[in-house]
Design a protein around this motif. Structure first.
Motif, short mmCIF file in Angstrom:
data_model
loop_
_atom_site.label_atom_id
_atom_site.label_comp_id
_atom_site.label_asym_id
_atom_site.label_seq_id
_atom_site.Cartn_x
_atom_site.Cartn_y
_atom_site.Cartn_z
N TYR A 1 0.84 -1.29 0.12
CA TYR A 1 0.17 -0.23 -0.09
C TYR A 1 0.88 1.18 0.00
O TYR A 1 1.68 1.23 0.61
CB TYR A 1 -1.03 -0.04 1.24
N VAL A 2 0.54 2.08 -0.95
CA VAL A 2 1.38 3.32 -1.04
C VAL A 2 0.42 4.58 -1.02
O VAL A 2 -0.63 4.40 -1.45
CB VAL A 2 2.15 3.37 -2.31
N GLU A 3 0.95 5.66 -1.10
CA GLU A 3 0.25 6.98 -1.36
C GLU A 3 -0.64 6.74 -2.56
O GLU A 3 -0.11 6.49 -3.50
CB GLU A 3 1.16 8.16 -1.20
N GLY A 4 -1.82 7.60 -2.68
CA GLY A 4 -2.57 7.63 -4.00
C GLY A 4 -4.00 7.40 -3.70
O GLY A 4 -4.33 7.29 -2.69
N VAL A 5 -4.76 7.23 -4.76
CA VAL A 5 -6.15 6.77 -4.76
C VAL A 5 -6.05 5.57 -4.07
O VAL A 5 -5.68 4.69 -4.38
CB VAL A 5 -6.74 6.84 -6.32
N ALA A 6 -7.04 5.65 -2.70
CA ALA A 6 -7.35 4.47 -2.13
C ALA A 6 -8.00 3.54 -2.82
O ALA A 6 -8.91 3.72 -3.60
CB ALA A 6 -8.10 5.00 -0.80
N THR A 7 -7.56 2.01 -2.89
CA THR A 7 -8.51 1.07 -3.65
C THR A 7 -9.75 0.67 -2.67
O THR A 7 -9.84 0.72 -1.35
CB THR A 7 -7.28 -0.32 -3.24
N ALA A 8 -10.73 0.58 -3.25
CA ALA A 8 -12.25 0.36 -2.58
C ALA A 8 -12.04 -0.65 -1.71
O ALA A 8 -12.60 -0.30 -0.27
CB ALA A 8 -13.32 0.05 -3.68
N ALA A 9 -12.03 -1.85 -1.90
CA ALA A 9 -11.74 -2.77 -0.81
C ALA A 9 -10.58 -3.77 -0.90
O ALA A 9 -10.00 -4.13 -1.91
CB ALA A 9 -13.05 -3.95 -1.06
N ILE A 10 -9.75 -3.01 0.12
CA ILE A 10 -8.27 -3.58 0.03
C ILE A 10 -8.32 -5.10 0.56
O ILE A 10 -9.11 -5.36 1.42
CB ILE A 10 -7.49 -2.85 0.91
N LYS A 11 -7.00 -6.01 0.07
CA LYS A 11 -7.05 -7.39 0.39
C LYS A 11 -6.40 -7.41 1.76
O LYS A 11 -6.88 -8.47 2.66
CB LYS A 11 -6.53 -8.03 -0.76
N ALA A 12 -5.74 -6.74 2.40
CA ALA A 12 -5.07 -6.80 3.49
C ALA A 12 -5.97 -6.64 4.66
O ALA A 12 -6.97 -5.90 4.36
CB ALA A 12 -3.87 -5.97 3.58
N ARG A 13 -5.81 -7.01 5.85
CA ARG A 13 -6.50 -6.71 6.87
C ARG A 13 -5.68 -5.76 7.85
O ARG A 13 -4.77 -6.19 8.39
CB ARG A 13 -6.98 -8.15 7.89
N VAL A 14 -6.15 -4.41 8.06
CA VAL A 14 -5.58 -3.72 9.03
C VAL A 14 -5.62 -4.24 10.31
O VAL A 14 -6.54 -4.66 10.92
CB VAL A 14 -6.21 -2.43 8.92
#
Lengths: 182, 182
Positions: free
Chosen positions: A100-113
């Motif tokens: 994950y990097v700076e930029g437009v956020a991906t709608a549904a990310i695959k990682a779990r925060v």
């Protein structure tokens, strides 16, 4: 912090993953794999294992080993003494890693925060890396990454590494590993 | 120079060696493996195959593939525009490679100097590299290397790569590959 026993077990586990991927280490490298829990004491979820191959005043190369769903927390590499911050190329060798990097956020990310650390993850532009795929993170750019369900091995090619000046979003983080006796 | 067919066959062979060693390439990388015969037209003996992962103005990473007994001929990396010459770390991943650098000549070297090119090999301090072993060649230092009987795969971590300014001991050598139609 980690106990000596925890460090030893994490080293053995990382060494086994590397061997399974066909990546050969010397006995000395195996014995000194860096186990970084970032001072949070929850290595299984936040942290990573590192084989430091070489770090000169010009370039650096490492192997990063991530256990299943283990997360390298959000950070950036600031400029130092007039030199731009560390630039890094991550090349996935085994498993899957989501970067994950700076930029437009991906709608549904695959990682779990990681639970309890939500406030310290702020960039969500997702790049999925499978074996053979790579991505270069520019200097001073916020980034974090998490392995998939099988863990991951990632080669890191970069300019000089100065881990001690990395800036983590989570103020609780201490990058330099502290090991205590069991 | 090489024909397009020779280049294609060398690429396929290098790709197979990499796959056998568990090193995954993207289809694009496989299709663009650099086949360098150094202009001598005797690729089996002198030359190498290269996967260029990344080359920025700060660092570079490559995978070098050597066929059995194939030799990367003697050369050095001079300083450029006030910057020291390229510094390189060679890490053996598969097979055996013998690296020769400036210094006390090893009495009986294991590599075979390519016949007809004896005059162009002048440094004989031997470093044997087996999987997991690595060596860093300082800037502007003469060096050459040859794979053992099974070939070799070597990761190269370095400062910026500027192949076109490499200085080869053999004046016949042209580093930039020329490919002709079959």
């Amino acid at each position: 912090m980690l106990t000596r026993g925890e460090t030893k077990r994490a080293r053995a586990r990382a060494a086994e993953m590397l061997a399974r991927a066909g990546i050969v280490l010397t006995p000395e490298e195996r014995a000194t794999i860096e186990v970084a829990d970032c001072g949070l004491g929850q290595l299984e979820r936040i942290g990573l294992q590192i084989v430091n191959y070489v770090n000169t005043d010009r370039y650096c190369a490492k192997e990063l080993v991530l256990f299943p769903r283990q997360t390298c927390p959000e950070h950036r590499h600031p400029s130092v003494e007039g030199e731009p911050g560390k630039m890094e190329t991550f090349r996935c060798r085994w498993g899957t890693v989501w970067l994950y990097v700076e930029g437009v956020a991906t709608a549904a990310i695959k990682a779990r925060v990681p639970e309890g650390s939500e406030a310290h993850f702020t960039v969500f532009h997702e790049i999925a890396l499978n074996p053979g795929e790579q991505y270069t993170v520019p200097p001073n750019t916020l980034h974090w990454f998490q392995a998939g369900d099988d863990g991951a091995i990632v080669s890191e090619f970069s300019s000089t590494s100065r881990d001690e000046i990395d800036l983590f979003t989570d103020p609780r983080i201490e990058r330099t590993p502290k090991i205590v006796e069991d």
